[in-house]
Design a protein around this motif. Structure first.
Motif, PDB file in Angstrom:
ATOM      1  N   GLU A  78      10.696  58.975  55.926  1.00  0.00           N
ATOM      2  CA  GLU A  78      11.863  58.870  57.018  1.00  0.00           C
ATOM      3  C   GLU A  78      10.963  57.852  57.925  1.00  0.00           C
ATOM      4  O   GLU A  78      11.782  56.952  58.503  1.00  0.00           O
ATOM      5  N   GLU A  79       9.961  58.189  58.423  1.00  0.00           N
ATOM      6  CA  GLU A  79       9.166  57.240  59.437  1.00  0.00           C
ATOM      7  C   GLU A  79       9.259  55.918  59.105  1.00  0.00           C
ATOM      8  O   GLU A  79       9.303  55.019  59.969  1.00  0.00           O
ATOM      9  N   LEU A  80       8.965  55.668  57.984  1.00  0.00           N
ATOM     10  CA  LEU A  80       8.626  54.305  57.243  1.00  0.00           C
ATOM     11  C   LEU A  80      10.158  53.630  56.954  1.00  0.00           C
ATOM     12  O   LEU A  80       9.951  52.455  56.634  1.00  0.00           O
ATOM     13  N   GLY A  81      11.235  54.206  56.971  1.00  0.00           N
ATOM     14  CA  GLY A  81      12.383  53.876  56.621  1.00  0.00           C
ATOM     15  C   GLY A  81      12.615  53.933  54.875  1.00  0.00           C
ATOM     16  O   GLY A  81      13.370  52.832  54.580  1.00  0.00           O
ATOM     17  N   PHE A  82      11.656  54.479  54.149  1.00  0.00           N
ATOM     18  CA  PHE A  82      12.036  54.447  52.824  1.00  0.00           C
ATOM     19  C   PHE A  82      12.686  55.634  52.373  1.00  0.00           C
ATOM     20  O   PHE A  82      12.631  56.703  52.766  1.00  0.00           O
ATOM     21  N   SER A  83      13.712  55.168  51.235  1.00  0.00           N
ATOM     22  CA  SER A  83      14.504  56.293  50.707  1.00  0.00           C
ATOM     23  C   SER A  83      13.665  57.030  49.486  1.00  0.00           C
ATOM     24  O   SER A  83      12.404  56.333  49.212  1.00  0.00           O
ATOM     25  N   ASN A  84      14.093  58.164  49.033  1.00  0.00           N
ATOM     26  CA  ASN A  84      13.339  58.924  48.069  1.00  0.00           C
ATOM     27  C   ASN A  84      13.194  57.849  46.691  1.00  0.00           C
ATOM     28  O   ASN A  84      12.106  57.717  46.195  1.00  0.00           O
ATOM     29  N   ALA A  85      14.335  57.195  46.579  1.00  0.00           N
ATOM     30  CA  ALA A  85      14.353  56.166  45.195  1.00  0.00           C
ATOM     31  C   ALA A  85      13.258  55.105  45.460  1.00  0.00           C
ATOM     32  O   ALA A  85      12.424  54.893  44.587  1.00  0.00           O
ATOM     33  N   GLU A  86      13.130  54.621  46.930  1.00  0.00           N
ATOM     34  CA  GLU A  86      12.032  53.575  47.007  1.00  0.00           C
ATOM     35  C   GLU A  86      10.657  54.023  46.898  1.00  0.00           C
ATOM     36  O   GLU A  86       9.811  53.348  46.400  1.00  0.00           O
ATOM     37  N   VAL A  87      10.282  55.196  47.534  1.00  0.00           N
ATOM     38  CA  VAL A  87       9.107  55.720  47.284  1.00  0.00           C
ATOM     39  C   VAL A  87       8.600  56.055  45.888  1.00  0.00           C
ATOM     40  O   VAL A  87       7.729  55.496  45.461  1.00  0.00           O
ATOM     41  N   THR A  92      -1.201  60.865  40.893  1.00  0.00           N
ATOM     42  CA  THR A  92      -0.095  60.904  41.587  1.00  0.00           C
ATOM     43  C   THR A  92      -0.061  60.907  43.128  1.00  0.00           C
ATOM     44  O   THR A  92       0.596  60.129  43.741  1.00  0.00           O
ATOM     45  N   LEU A  93      -0.742  62.006  43.750  1.00  0.00           N
ATOM     46  CA  LEU A  93      -0.849  62.069  45.136  1.00  0.00           C
ATOM     47  C   LEU A  93      -1.409  60.745  45.828  1.00  0.00           C
ATOM     48  O   LEU A  93      -0.890  60.498  46.901  1.00  0.00           O
ATOM     49  N   VAL A  94      -2.370  60.309  45.172  1.00  0.00           N
ATOM     50  CA  VAL A  94      -3.255  59.235  45.834  1.00  0.00           C
ATOM     51  C   VAL A  94      -2.225  58.082  45.774  1.00  0.00           C
ATOM     52  O   VAL A  94      -2.038  57.496  46.635  1.00  0.00           O
ATOM     53  N   ARG A  95      -1.678  57.798  44.418  1.00  0.00           N
ATOM     54  CA  ARG A  95      -0.320  56.783  44.529  1.00  0.00           C
ATOM     55  C   ARG A  95       0.629  56.856  45.548  1.00  0.00           C
ATOM     56  O   ARG A  95       0.921  56.123  46.262  1.00  0.00           O
ATOM     57  N   ILE A  96       1.038  58.143  45.923  1.00  0.00           N
ATOM     58  CA  ILE A  96       2.154  58.520  46.734  1.00  0.00           C
ATOM     59  C   ILE A  96       1.766  58.427  48.239  1.00  0.00           C
ATOM     60  O   ILE A  96       2.266  57.416  49.090  1.00  0.00           O
ATOM     61  N   SER A  97       0.539  58.644  48.479  1.00  0.00           N
ATOM     62  CA  SER A  97      -0.143  58.373  49.758  1.00  0.00           C
ATOM     63  C   SER A  97      -0.334  56.869  50.192  1.00  0.00           C
ATOM     64  O   SER A  97      -0.422  56.508  51.304  1.00  0.00           O
ATOM     65  N   SER A  98      -0.681  56.163  49.091  1.00  0.00           N
ATOM     66  CA  SER A  98      -0.863  54.587  49.374  1.00  0.00           C
ATOM     67  C   SER A  98       0.692  53.913  49.646  1.00  0.00           C
ATOM     68  O   SER A  98       0.485  53.196  50.549  1.00  0.00           O
ATOM     69  N   VAL A  99       1.643  54.569  48.874  1.00  0.00           N
ATOM     70  CA  VAL A  99       2.839  53.937  49.314  1.00  0.00           C
ATOM     71  C   VAL A  99       3.492  54.331  50.582  1.00  0.00           C
ATOM     72  O   VAL A  99       3.835  53.389  51.312  1.00  0.00           O
TER      73      VAL A  99
END
Length: 107
Positions: free
Chosen positions: A13-22, A47-54
């Motif tokens: 939400e802070e970054l303005g990303f939807s779940n689909a975008e993440v 997967t956690l590292v990839r999500i954190s990077s995004v």
């Protein structure tokens, strides 16, 4: 798991990303990412590292304490970093030229 899910939702939400975008940027299906956001499942380390990077944060921040509110300047920088992570090299070059032009104008 609830803290992790809450942190995922808040950071996106802070970054303005939807779940689909993440999910898309992390190379995950929306359903799989939805399981993490809802607190039904936790990702493996890769997967956690990839999500954190995004999300332009660290795995530790997502797994532990709630993310603190970020001042607008920091948030703008973090949003930029998150967006840069998915650009191709030719697009990165264009962005670099634009940022350099803005910086030069401000001096």
């Amino acid at each position: 798991m609830e803290l992790f899910a809450t942190n995922l939702r808040r950071r996106a939400e802070e970054l303005g990303f939807s779940n689909a975008e993440v999910a898309r940027r992390a190379g995950l299906s929306e359903r799989r990412y939805g399981n993490y956001v809802s607190g039904r499942r936790e990702p493996d380390l890769a997967t956690l590292v990839r999500i954190s990077s995004v999300l332009a944060t660290t795995p530790t921040d997502l797994l532990t304490t709630s993310l603190e509110k970020i001042v607008p300047e920091q948030l703008a920088r973090q949003r930029t970093i998150a967006a840069l992570a998915v650009l191709r090299s030719d697009d990165l070059e264009r962005v670099a030229v634009m940022v350099e032009a803005l910086a030069t104008e401000r001096r």
